[in-house]
Write a protein that holds these residues in place. Structure first.
Motif, PDB file in Angstrom:
ATOM      1  N   PRO A 116      23.242 -11.881 -33.176  1.00  0.00           N
ATOM      2  CA  PRO A 116      22.191 -10.995 -33.663  1.00  0.00           C
ATOM      3  C   PRO A 116      21.248 -11.674 -34.669  1.00  0.00           C
ATOM      4  O   PRO A 116      21.162 -11.290 -35.838  1.00  0.00           O
ATOM      5  CB  PRO A 116      22.978  -9.851 -34.312  1.00  0.00           C
ATOM      6  CG  PRO A 116      24.245 -10.481 -34.765  1.00  0.00           C
ATOM      7  CD  PRO A 116      24.563 -11.537 -33.745  1.00  0.00           C
ATOM      8  N   LYS A 155      16.519  -7.347 -30.122  1.00  0.00           N
ATOM      9  CA  LYS A 155      17.157  -6.490 -31.123  1.00  0.00           C
ATOM     10  C   LYS A 155      16.790  -5.038 -30.834  1.00  0.00           C
ATOM     11  O   LYS A 155      15.622  -4.703 -30.652  1.00  0.00           O
ATOM     12  CB  LYS A 155      16.709  -6.858 -32.546  1.00  0.00           C
ATOM     13  CG  LYS A 155      17.411  -6.033 -33.625  1.00  0.00           C
ATOM     14  CD  LYS A 155      16.988  -6.451 -35.024  1.00  0.00           C
ATOM     15  CE  LYS A 155      17.724  -5.641 -36.080  1.00  0.00           C
ATOM     16  NZ  LYS A 155      17.331  -6.012 -37.463  1.00  0.00           N
ATOM     17  N   GLU A 180      25.979  -3.487 -34.847  1.00  0.00           N
ATOM     18  CA  GLU A 180      25.791  -4.054 -36.186  1.00  0.00           C
ATOM     19  C   GLU A 180      25.088  -3.021 -37.047  1.00  0.00           C
ATOM     20  O   GLU A 180      23.861  -2.970 -37.120  1.00  0.00           O
ATOM     21  CB  GLU A 180      24.953  -5.343 -36.100  1.00  0.00           C
ATOM     22  CG  GLU A 180      25.606  -6.469 -35.326  1.00  0.00           C
ATOM     23  CD  GLU A 180      26.712  -7.127 -36.124  1.00  0.00           C
ATOM     24  OE1 GLU A 180      26.653  -7.078 -37.372  1.00  0.00           O
ATOM     25  OE2 GLU A 180      27.627  -7.707 -35.505  1.00  0.00           O
ATOM     26  N   LYS A 181      25.880  -2.101 -37.641  1.00  0.00           N
ATOM     27  CA  LYS A 181      25.355  -0.984 -38.420  1.00  0.00           C
ATOM     28  C   LYS A 181      24.332  -0.186 -37.608  1.00  0.00           C
ATOM     29  O   LYS A 181      23.302   0.247 -38.114  1.00  0.00           O
ATOM     30  CB  LYS A 181      24.733  -1.471 -39.731  1.00  0.00           C
ATOM     31  CG  LYS A 181      25.750  -2.074 -40.685  1.00  0.00           C
ATOM     32  CD  LYS A 181      25.140  -2.394 -42.038  1.00  0.00           C
ATOM     33  CE  LYS A 181      26.209  -2.905 -43.014  1.00  0.00           C
ATOM     34  NZ  LYS A 181      25.646  -3.223 -44.344  1.00  0.00           N
ATOM     35  N   LYS A 233      30.766  -2.345 -29.886  1.00  0.00           N
ATOM     36  CA  LYS A 233      30.290  -3.637 -30.392  1.00  0.00           C
ATOM     37  C   LYS A 233      28.773  -3.774 -30.308  1.00  0.00           C
ATOM     38  O   LYS A 233      28.211  -4.739 -30.829  1.00  0.00           O
ATOM     39  CB  LYS A 233      30.957  -4.769 -29.618  1.00  0.00           C
ATOM     40  CG  LYS A 233      32.468  -4.840 -29.832  1.00  0.00           C
ATOM     41  CD  LYS A 233      33.091  -5.959 -29.002  1.00  0.00           C
ATOM     42  CE  LYS A 233      34.602  -6.004 -29.191  1.00  0.00           C
ATOM     43  NZ  LYS A 233      35.231  -7.048 -28.335  1.00  0.00           N
TER      44      LYS A 233
END
Length: 437
Positions: free
Chosen positions: A50, A379, A390-391, A326
């Motif tokens: 990321p 992203k 990721e949050k 994930k």
């Protein structure tokens, strides 16, 4: 149809299975851990690092909870990102519930008007059947959100917070759809009996307004603007209407944005605009209109908009080749063809034609990583809360974009003159049950 599975067929199947000893190991593995875990490509995580060399600054993700309002959350993400940047309020959020209220009221009226227009058609007609099968829901398109915002404005999340019903809409949907179907049948009978329907429809809408107030709360006519920026400075106004808040604090012009789709079906042409019959949420609002372009063009336009520091709303088939917890969107994530020794691959157009693919979700591109000017990963800001990915942010590889992204919303300034002229043409009207619905 006379060919049946018989004892000889079963014996042949059994012999072929046992011919390869590795099948014994594989059947034990699949039975114990499941198909997806057994087939998961462990290289996906390492390839979805990321990190992105083009990225729009964003804050905390939102959470649509147990509702189908992804399209609205994603639409408001574009506005709240602009506000957060302009006024230095990183984790600012607009009220999705405020617009959800009006969306359900407007959709009810939209349904009634479609019922009136089709009243002379039999219930067995496919269009009428579709209307009664799907009278209302909390799903939608980018244009739905644009229509609502232009008509009703916006408010901060604190001005109309979420309720138990807005966060979990199944009970509301069931109740409302029961009522709409019953009301729809009454309207059809009134027209058959040559009775005027206008006053009765208003009574029906009054009932639905009450249901919405009970479920979502009363939308504010005006509210106190009171927001503290990240430096502790107050943004405040004693009283402001939702439309004035939109006009005075946001610069985005929603009319500048169009939906660009990738539908490579043999029945659809590129550089041709399309719309879908009965698809809409506001009587008198703009109909959803798509310009069909090749997938590489969707990428090019998305990259241009991200380079211009603007996020990109996109429609996709999120359930395919994805790992929710994930936050992985990887074109070769589950290698079940290799696991079972089969071939399930089909073209994107065939997948749409057969119902194997659908536009099931909306999210937002907030970044892309380019190598030699070509994207290898993207992203993605989702609206499923911070406990996934990721949050709340997902990472997508470029193959997943090719195979599962169907629509992006782009500022017209990034299109060529030829593309803008093509979009300006009258659209071909697709049936309500089209794959891009």
């Amino acid at each position: 149809m006379t060919k049946e599975i018989n004892k000889a067929s079963l014996a042949d199947f059994h012999e072929k299975l046992n011919h390869d000893e590795s099948n014994n190991v594989l059947k034990n593995a699949v039975a114990q851990v499941g198909i997806y875990k057994a087939a998961q490509n462990i290289a996906a995580k390492s390839k979805l690092n990321p990190a992105f060399n083009i990225e729009v600054p964003t804050g905390k993700v939102t959470d649509q909870k147990r509702s189908g309002r992804c399209w609205l959350f994603s639409t408001l993400t574009n506005l709240r990102t602009e506000f957060a940047t302009k006024y230095n309020v990183k984790d600012f959020e607009l009220s999705e519930n405020y617009l959800s209220f009006y969306d359900r009221l407007e959709k009810a009226n939209y349904f009634f008007q479609n019922i009136i227009q089709t009243a002379d058609m039999p219930l067995s007609d496919r269009k009428v059947n579709f209307l009664f099968a799907h009278p209302s829901g909390d799903g939608g398109q980018w244009q739905y959100g644009a229509n609502l915002i232009k008509k009703y404005g916006v408010v901060p999340s604190y001005a109309m917070p979420e309720t138990v019903v807005s966060e979990s809409t199944s009970e509301f949907n069931a109740t409302l759809n029961n009522l709409l179907r019953k009301d729809g049948m009454e309207i059809r009978q009134m027209i058959k009996d040559s009775q005027p329907t206008e006053d009765r429809v208003q009574e029906m809408l009054s009932d639905i307004y009450r249901i919405c107030v009970y479920s979502f709360g009363q939308p504010p006519v005006d509210f106190e603007l009171s927001i503290k920026d990240d430096n502790g400075k107050m943004i405040e106004q004693a009283s402001i209407t939702p439309k004035d808040f939109l006009q005075n604090y946001f610069t985005i012009n929603l009319d500048d944005y169009i939906s660009v789709m990738n539908s490579p079906q043999t029945t659809k042409k590129f550089n041709q605009p399309y719309t879908i019959d009965t698809q809409g949420n506001i009587v008198g609002g703009e109909a959803e209109k798509f310009l069909n372009l090749p997938i590489e063009r969707l990428k090019e336009l998305s990259i241009k908009q991200l380079k211009g520091n603007e996020t990109v709303w996109f429609g996709n088939d999120v359930g395919n080749q994805s790992e929710r917890q994930k936050g992985l969107l990887f074109g070769d994530l589950y290698q079940y063809d290799q696991l079972f020794g089969i071939d399930t691959k089909m073209s994107k157009g065939d997948a749409l034609d057969t119902g194997n693919a659908s536009v099931s979700h909306a999210m937002v591109f907030t970044g892309v990583n380019l190598i030699n000017d070509k994207p290898n990963r993207w992203k993605v800001e989702n609206s499923w809360g911070e406990r996934v990915g990721e949050k709340g942010y997902f990472t997508m590889d470029d193959q997943w974009f090719d195979e599962n992204v169907y629509e992006v919303v782009i500022n017209k300034k990034y299109l060529t003159e030829e593309e803008r002229n093509a979009f300006a043409q009258d659209p071909i009207v697709l049936p309500a049950w089209d794959a891009m619905e």
